[in-house]
Write an enzyme that holds these catalytic residues in place. Structure first.
Site, PDB file in Angstrom:
ATOM      1  CB  ALA A 130      -0.925   0.001   1.216  1.00 29.66           C
ATOM      2  CB  SER A 131       4.057   2.088   1.574  1.00 30.03           C
ATOM      3  OG  SER A 131       4.847   1.005   1.118  1.00 30.03           O
ATOM      4  CB  VAL A 189       5.251  -2.843   9.399  1.00 26.89           C
ATOM      5  CG1 VAL A 189       6.617  -2.940   8.722  1.00 26.89           C
ATOM      6  CG2 VAL A 189       4.767  -1.403   9.429  1.00 26.89           C
ATOM      7  CG  ASN A 207      -0.016  -3.313  -5.423  1.00 30.11           C
ATOM      8  OD1 ASN A 207       0.076  -3.109  -6.628  1.00 30.11           O
ATOM      9  ND2 ASN A 207       0.615  -2.564  -4.516  1.00 30.11           N
ATOM     10  CB  SER A 215       3.333  -7.775 -15.042  1.00 28.79           C
ATOM     11  OG  SER A 215       4.110  -7.127 -16.012  1.00 28.79           O
ATOM     12  CE1 TYR A 244       8.110  -7.679 -11.650  1.00 32.35           C
ATOM     13  CE2 TYR A 244       7.587  -7.764 -13.981  1.00 32.35           C
ATOM     14  CZ  TYR A 244       7.337  -7.276 -12.716  1.00 32.35           C
ATOM     15  OH  TYR A 244       6.296  -6.378 -12.525  1.00 32.35           O
ATOM     16  CB  ALA A 304       9.099 -17.027 -14.552  1.00 30.90           C
ATOM     17  CB  SER A 305       7.370 -13.980 -10.489  1.00 34.98           C
ATOM     18  OG  SER A 305       7.368 -12.625 -10.903  1.00 34.98           O
ATOM     19  CE  LYS A 306       4.463  -8.943 -10.925  1.00 28.97           C
ATOM     20  NZ  LYS A 306       3.543  -8.616  -9.826  1.00 28.97           N
TER      21      LYS A 306
HETATM   22  N1  LIG Z   1       5.180  -0.081 -12.308  1.00 30.28           N
HETATM   23  C1  LIG Z   1       5.059  -0.869 -13.344  1.00 30.28           C
HETATM   24  O1  LIG Z   1       5.482  -0.535 -14.465  1.00 30.28           O
HETATM   25  C2  LIG Z   1       4.364  -2.202 -13.207  1.00 30.28           C
HETATM   26  C3  LIG Z   1       3.953  -2.859 -14.378  1.00 30.28           C
HETATM   27  C4  LIG Z   1       3.315  -4.086 -14.265  1.00 30.28           C
HETATM   28  C5  LIG Z   1       3.081  -4.645 -13.021  1.00 30.28           C
HETATM   29  N2  LIG Z   1       3.494  -3.986 -11.904  1.00 30.28           N
HETATM   30  C6  LIG Z   1       3.234  -4.632 -10.607  1.00 30.28           C
HETATM   31  O2  LIG Z   1       2.436  -3.766  -9.818  1.00 30.28           O
HETATM   32  C7  LIG Z   1       2.687  -4.022  -8.432  1.00 30.28           C
HETATM   33  C8  LIG Z   1       2.941  -2.714  -7.711  1.00 30.28           C
HETATM   34  O3  LIG Z   1       4.144  -2.173  -8.210  1.00 30.28           O
HETATM   35  P1  LIG Z   1       4.500  -0.616  -8.172  1.00 30.28           P
HETATM   36  O4  LIG Z   1       4.906  -0.260  -9.553  1.00 30.28           O
HETATM   37  O5  LIG Z   1       3.448   0.147  -7.495  1.00 30.28           O
HETATM   38  O6  LIG Z   1       5.850  -0.705  -7.308  1.00 30.28           O
HETATM   39  P2  LIG Z   1       6.355   0.077  -5.984  1.00 30.28           P
HETATM   40  O7  LIG Z   1       6.065   1.526  -6.113  1.00 30.28           O
HETATM   41  O8  LIG Z   1       7.758  -0.355  -5.796  1.00 30.28           O
HETATM   42  O9  LIG Z   1       5.438  -0.533  -4.832  1.00 30.28           O
HETATM   43  C9  LIG Z   1       5.634  -1.846  -4.369  1.00 30.28           C
HETATM   44  C10 LIG Z   1       5.079  -1.972  -2.975  1.00 30.28           C
HETATM   45  O10 LIG Z   1       5.272  -3.319  -2.514  1.00 30.28           O
HETATM   46  C11 LIG Z   1       5.838  -3.274  -1.209  1.00 30.28           C
HETATM   47  N3  LIG Z   1       6.623  -4.475  -0.972  1.00 30.28           N
HETATM   48  C12 LIG Z   1       7.669  -4.943  -1.689  1.00 30.28           C
HETATM   49  N4  LIG Z   1       8.132  -6.083  -1.151  1.00 30.28           N
HETATM   50  C13 LIG Z   1       7.376  -6.335  -0.065  1.00 30.28           C
HETATM   51  C14 LIG Z   1       7.368  -7.362   0.910  1.00 30.28           C
HETATM   52  N5  LIG Z   1       8.242  -8.376   0.868  1.00 30.28           N
HETATM   53  N6  LIG Z   1       6.444  -7.300   1.912  1.00 30.28           N
HETATM   54  C15 LIG Z   1       5.561  -6.280   1.980  1.00 30.28           C
HETATM   55  N7  LIG Z   1       5.502  -5.283   1.064  1.00 30.28           N
HETATM   56  C16 LIG Z   1       6.414  -5.310   0.070  1.00 30.28           C
HETATM   57  C17 LIG Z   1       6.688  -2.021  -1.209  1.00 30.28           C
HETATM   58  O11 LIG Z   1       6.954  -1.616   0.116  1.00 30.28           O
HETATM   59  P3  LIG Z   1       8.366  -0.888   0.465  1.00 30.28           P
HETATM   60  O12 LIG Z   1       8.412   0.339  -0.395  1.00 30.28           O
HETATM   61  O13 LIG Z   1       8.291  -0.634   1.910  1.00 30.28           O
HETATM   62  O14 LIG Z   1       9.432  -1.873   0.077  1.00 30.28           O
HETATM   63  C18 LIG Z   1       5.763  -1.067  -1.956  1.00 30.28           C
HETATM   64  O15 LIG Z   1       4.775  -0.568  -1.096  1.00 30.28           O
HETATM   65  C19 LIG Z   1       3.863  -5.001  -8.374  1.00 30.28           C
HETATM   66  O16 LIG Z   1       3.380  -6.311  -8.172  1.00 30.28           O
HETATM   67  C20 LIG Z   1       4.480  -4.883  -9.774  1.00 30.28           C
HETATM   68  O17 LIG Z   1       5.160  -6.039 -10.162  1.00 30.28           O
HETATM   69  C21 LIG Z   1       4.116  -2.766 -11.962  1.00 30.28           C
END
Ligand SMILES: NC(=O)c1ccc[n+]([C@@H]2O[C@H](COP(=O)([O-])OP(=O)(O)OC[C@H]3O[C@@H](n4cnc5c(N)ncnc54)[C@H](OP(=O)(O)O)[C@@H]3O)[C@@H](O)[C@H]2O)c1
Length: 275
Positions: free
Chosen positions: A16-17, A64, A93, A146, A159, A161-163
């Site tokens: 969420a952060s 947290v 997410n 993704s 990555y 593969a995970s998605k």
């Molecule tokens: N941005 C893109 O282009 C894109 C495209 C396709 C899919 N996605 C997917 O969308 C989702 C959100 O990504 P975003 O772009 O918003 O990235 P982001 O800004 O980096 O946000 C990711 C969030 O996940 C939290 N997180 C990471 N590892 C964690 C863990 N082990 N336990 C608890 N929280 C954790 C982070 O917390 P901290 O900051 O405290 O680490 C942060 O709040 C992801 O699954 C990503 O793969 C993103």
């Protein structure tokens, strides 16, 4: 399902952060009057989000913990049960992305971490929350995959593969749980967020991402719209829709073409693919 009602629901959002997660939190609280339980790794970031919500602050609570740890989910489920909280929606997410580089050059530990955070957290989260969601009058799960799930890319093999695994897990679950719990799978394209924090990106790289992709707020709005409309697969962003169309028609050719473009790119972010 023709629609998923989001008004005044209790929503759990992992990550969420960060980018999409904090945008989703703001929309759900401000526009839908939801109560959001945010999960993240960094307390300061979650507190900063809480402070930014102003009047909506009392609708936001956070925990947290590392979502890749199964035991943490069990403890979280116990806490919700003890506090008589019945969640209506779980949004899985949280995710991480390592720098773009060839698999053979990738740090093996980091690769396993990607599977743990991006895939195992989704499985553990669903495992722990499904029994609680069943008590809701209309329970739902949203899993963030993704565009790389249907359009794998050089430089992010693990990555991708995970998605892909998240997408298939989520779509299987969708049919298993229907009609008790509604499950939506989301495949967003590029958006500028902190996801790329471990990549050594320069301004030109971010211009490329912004030009090709979408704004993080637009992605969050598309997720909410898709969910409200009862869509089981939400493909958001013009790049993601294009990749989906191309990979449906010609999976191998589109992968070859996409990989060639990245390998020949002059952008700093793809420099390690040339080695
Ligand atoms: N941005 C893109 O282009 C894109 C495209 C396709 C899919 N996605 C997917 O969308 C989702 C959100 O990504 P975003 O772009 O918003 O990235 P982001 O800004 O980096 O946000 C990711 C969030 O996940 C939290 N997180 C990471 N590892 C964690 C863990 N082990 N336990 C608890 N929280 C954790 C982070 O917390 P901290 O900051 O405290 O680490 C942060 O709040 C992801 O699954 C990503 O793969 C993103």
């Amino acid at each position: 399902m023709s629609s998923f009602n989001l008004k005044k629901r209790t929503v759990i959002i992992t990550g969420a952060s960060g980018g999409f997660g904090s945008e989703l939190t703001k929309i759900l609280i401000n526009d839908y009057g939801c109560r959001v339980i945010g999960i993240g790794k960094t307390k300061e970031k979650l507190q900063a989000l809480a402070d930014s919500l102003e009047d909506g602050k009392n609708k936001f609570k956070y925990y947290v913990f590392d979502v890749s740890d199964r035991e943490n989910w069990r403890k979280f489920a116990d806490k919700l049960t003890e506090s008589c909280v019945i969640p209506d929606l779980l949004i899985n997410n949280a995710g991480i992305m390592p720098p773009f580089e060839k698999f053979e050059d990738e740090d093996g530990e980091l690769a396993m971490r990607v599977i743990d955070v991006n895939l195992m957290s989704v499985i553990y989260g669903c495992e722990a929350m499904i029994p609680l969601l069943k008590a809701s009058r209309q329970g739902g799960i949203v899993n963030i995959s993704s565009s790389s799930a249907f359009s794998p890319s050089v430089g992010i093999a693990v990555y991708s593969a995970s998605k892909a695994a998240v997408r298939n897990f989520s779509m299987s679950l969708s049919e298993e749980l229907y009609p008790d719990i509604f499950v939506a799978t989301v495949c967003p394209g590029f958006a500028k967020t902190d996801l790329f924090r471990d990549n050594d990106f320069d301004d030109e790289d971010f211009d490329f991402i912004s030009g090709l992709g979408s704004d993080k707020k637009d992605i969050a709005e598309a997720i909410i719209d898709g969910l409200s409309d009862g869509k089981k697969l939400i493909i958001c962003g013009k790049d993601s829709r294009l990749m989906n169309a191309m990979s449906s028609v010609a999976p191998v050719k589109s992968n070859e073409l996409y990989s060639k473009v990245l390998k020949e790119s002059k952008l700093n972010m793809f420099r390690n693919l040339k080695k």
